[in-house]
Design an enzyme around this catalytic site. Structure first.
Site, short mmCIF file in Angstrom:
data_model
loop_
_atom_site.label_atom_id
_atom_site.label_comp_id
_atom_site.label_asym_id
_atom_site.label_seq_id
_atom_site.Cartn_x
_atom_site.Cartn_y
_atom_site.Cartn_z
N ARG A 43 0.81 -1.22 0.00
CA ARG A 43 0.00 0.00 0.00
C ARG A 43 0.84 1.27 0.00
NH1 ARG A 43 -3.18 -1.45 5.27
NH2 ARG A 43 -0.98 -1.81 5.70
N ASP A 69 -3.99 -2.28 -2.34
CA ASP A 69 -4.42 -2.96 -1.12
C ASP A 69 -4.81 -4.38 -1.54
OD1 ASP A 69 -6.04 -4.03 0.95
OD2 ASP A 69 -6.38 -2.01 1.71
N VAL A 70 -4.19 -5.38 -0.92
CA VAL A 70 -4.43 -6.77 -1.35
C VAL A 70 -5.86 -7.25 -1.10
CG1 VAL A 70 -2.09 -7.71 -1.33
CG2 VAL A 70 -3.39 -7.61 0.81
N TYR A 161 -6.76 -14.37 13.62
CA TYR A 161 -5.51 -14.56 12.88
C TYR A 161 -5.28 -16.04 12.61
CZ TYR A 161 -0.47 -14.17 11.79
OH TYR A 161 0.77 -14.24 11.19
N LYS A 165 -5.04 -17.93 9.00
CA LYS A 165 -3.83 -18.62 8.54
C LYS A 165 -4.08 -20.12 8.34
CE LYS A 165 -0.84 -15.17 8.28
NZ LYS A 165 -0.20 -14.78 7.00
N VAL A 194 9.20 -13.67 13.93
CA VAL A 194 10.32 -13.19 13.11
C VAL A 194 10.62 -11.74 13.50
CG1 VAL A 194 11.09 -12.84 10.73
CG2 VAL A 194 9.44 -14.65 11.24
N THR A 196 10.56 -8.50 12.82
CA THR A 196 10.00 -7.51 11.88
C THR A 196 9.13 -6.52 12.64
OG1 THR A 196 7.95 -8.71 11.47
CG2 THR A 196 9.80 -9.26 10.04
P1 NAP Z 1 5.28 -6.50 8.48
O1 NAP Z 1 6.70 -6.18 8.76
O2 NAP Z 1 4.21 -5.86 9.31
O3 NAP Z 1 5.00 -6.20 6.94
C1 NAP Z 1 3.72 -6.45 6.40
C2 NAP Z 1 3.77 -6.20 4.90
O4 NAP Z 1 2.47 -6.46 4.38
C3 NAP Z 1 4.12 -4.77 4.59
O5 NAP Z 1 4.94 -4.73 3.45
C4 NAP Z 1 2.76 -4.15 4.31
O6 NAP Z 1 2.90 -3.06 3.41
C5 NAP Z 1 2.00 -5.31 3.66
N1 NAP Z 1 0.56 -5.19 3.83
C6 NAP Z 1 -0.15 -5.24 4.99
N2 NAP Z 1 -1.45 -5.06 4.77
C7 NAP Z 1 -1.57 -4.90 3.43
C8 NAP Z 1 -2.67 -4.66 2.56
N3 NAP Z 1 -3.91 -4.57 3.03
N4 NAP Z 1 -2.42 -4.54 1.24
C9 NAP Z 1 -1.16 -4.64 0.74
N5 NAP Z 1 -0.09 -4.86 1.50
C10 NAP Z 1 -0.29 -4.98 2.82
O7 NAP Z 1 5.00 -8.04 8.57
P2 NAP Z 1 5.99 -9.30 8.45
O8 NAP Z 1 6.37 -9.69 9.79
O9 NAP Z 1 7.01 -9.06 7.41
O10 NAP Z 1 4.92 -10.39 7.95
C11 NAP Z 1 4.82 -10.82 6.61
C12 NAP Z 1 3.95 -12.06 6.58
O11 NAP Z 1 4.51 -13.07 7.42
C13 NAP Z 1 2.51 -11.86 7.08
O12 NAP Z 1 1.62 -12.60 6.28
C14 NAP Z 1 2.54 -12.44 8.48
O13 NAP Z 1 1.28 -12.91 8.91
C15 NAP Z 1 3.53 -13.57 8.31
N6 NAP Z 1 4.17 -13.97 9.57
C16 NAP Z 1 4.90 -13.08 10.31
C17 NAP Z 1 5.47 -13.49 11.49
C18 NAP Z 1 6.27 -12.55 12.36
O14 NAP Z 1 6.60 -12.94 13.49
N7 NAP Z 1 6.62 -11.36 11.92
C19 NAP Z 1 5.29 -14.80 11.92
C20 NAP Z 1 4.56 -15.69 11.14
C21 NAP Z 1 4.00 -15.26 9.96
P3 NAP Z 1 2.01 -1.72 3.51
O15 NAP Z 1 1.75 -1.49 4.96
O16 NAP Z 1 2.83 -0.68 2.85
O17 NAP Z 1 0.81 -2.03 2.72
#
Ligand code: NAP
Length: 264
Positions: A43, A69-70, A161, A165, A194, A196
């Site tokens: 986004r 927006d996805v 959530y 998932k 992770v 992030t």
């Molecule tokens: P993050 O740092 O919060 O990044 C999320 C990304 O998703 C951002 O690039 C964001 O970009 C994009 N996004 C969010 N909502 C969106 C929307 N409505 N439309 C388009 N883009 C959107 O998250 P992350 O930790 O990298 O997580 C990435 C994936 O891994 C997610 O699916 C999460 O559930 C999964 N995951 C994460 C963890 C963890 O511990 N971090 C663990 C297990 C699984 P914009 O905000 O610019 O749109």
């Protein structure tokens, strides 16, 4: 045995949703480092453009952005059409964009529940629908969905959530069977916590709700991982690269935990 290629994705176009930061940015780096042209979808244009410049400079690959927006079907359709027009058919789709909000069940409203399902599950469906027909026609494709350990087991205070998932894992399994003879593989990667922004938000939330300090909150999250640590985004990206490789064609329908042994 085929020799391992150093640039296995040369000539391929990978689209990574949420590719501007976090796990998605690490995946974009790992694919670009091995020769793929990249489209980063998200986004926030400024974040996407910064990452795009980074990829072009570090890896010399064609990289483009697609602001969408996805959860918005028309915006997703337009973004994919633009990406294909600019960089050719997509052979690697990584559905990574997502959100992990928490709430106890009694405070999980219908709106909150639907938001999690839309961002994590509906988005995956919408993006696959855009990419799959051309993959099927080409007889080749790699679809990789970033689910979570929450796609495989339950956790307290995240019913929405976890349900979304688990949906991603279910979609992965069924679609893998439907595409089994088409040259297209469909897999999920299931990380634990992770390093992030998403995990930083979770830590901030624990601090706010419990009064714990940040280090104690981090330690609590790390404790769930038998290795006692959070995971690096690059570790998730390495699994994505492996699944995306041309010589990983017999691996489909899998949901692979990247969680230090939390799930076996
Ligand atoms: P993050 O740092 O919060 O990044 C999320 C990304 O998703 C951002 O690039 C964001 O970009 C994009 N996004 C969010 N909502 C969106 C929307 N409505 N439309 C388009 N883009 C959107 O998250 P992350 O930790 O990298 O997580 C990435 C994936 O891994 C997610 O699916 C999460 O559930 C999964 N995951 C994460 C963890 C963890 O511990 N971090 C663990 C297990 C699984 P914009 O905000 O610019 O749109």
């Amino acid at each position: 045995m085929t020799a391992l290629q150093s640039d296995p994705f040369e000539g391929q176009h990978a689209l990574v949703t949420g590719g501007g930061r976090g796990i998605g940015a690490a995946i974009a780096d790992a694919l670009a480092a091995r020769g793929a042209a990249l489209t980063l979808l998200g986004r926030t244009e400024a974040t996407l453009e910064a990452k795009q410049a980074d990829l072009a400079e570090n890896f010399g690959v064609a990289a483009g952005t697609a602001a969408a927006d996805v959860t918005d079907e028309a915006a997703v359709e337009a973004a994919f059409a633009r990406a294909v027009a600019e960089r050719g058919p997509i052979s690697i789709l990584v559905n990574n964009a997502g959100r992990g909000d928490s709430a106890p069940f009694k405070r999980t409203t219908t709106e909150f529940f639907m938001r999690m399902v839309e961002i994590n599950l509906l988005s995956t469906f919408l993006c696959i629908r855009q990419a799959l027909p051309a993959m099927t026609e080409a007889g080749y494709g790699r679809i990789i969905n970033i689910a979570s350990t929450a796609g495989l087991v339950g956790y307290r205070y995240v019913t929405a959530y976890v349900a979304s998932k688990h949906g991603v894992v279910g979609l992965t399994r069924s679609l893998a069977l439907e595409t089994a003879k088409s040259g297209v593989t469909v897999n999920a990667v299931c990380p634990g916590y992770v390093e992030t922004d998403m995990t930083a938000d979770t830590i901030a939330n624990i601090v706010e709700k419990t009064g714990m300090d940040v280090e104690a909150a981090r330690a609590q999250l790390a404790q769930g991982n038998p290795q006692g640590r959070l995971i690096d985004p690059e570790e998730v990206a390495n699994v994505v690269v492996w699944l995306a490789r041309p010589d990983s064609g017999s691996i489909t329908g899998q949901s692979i935990p990247v969680a230090g042994g939390e799930i076996m």
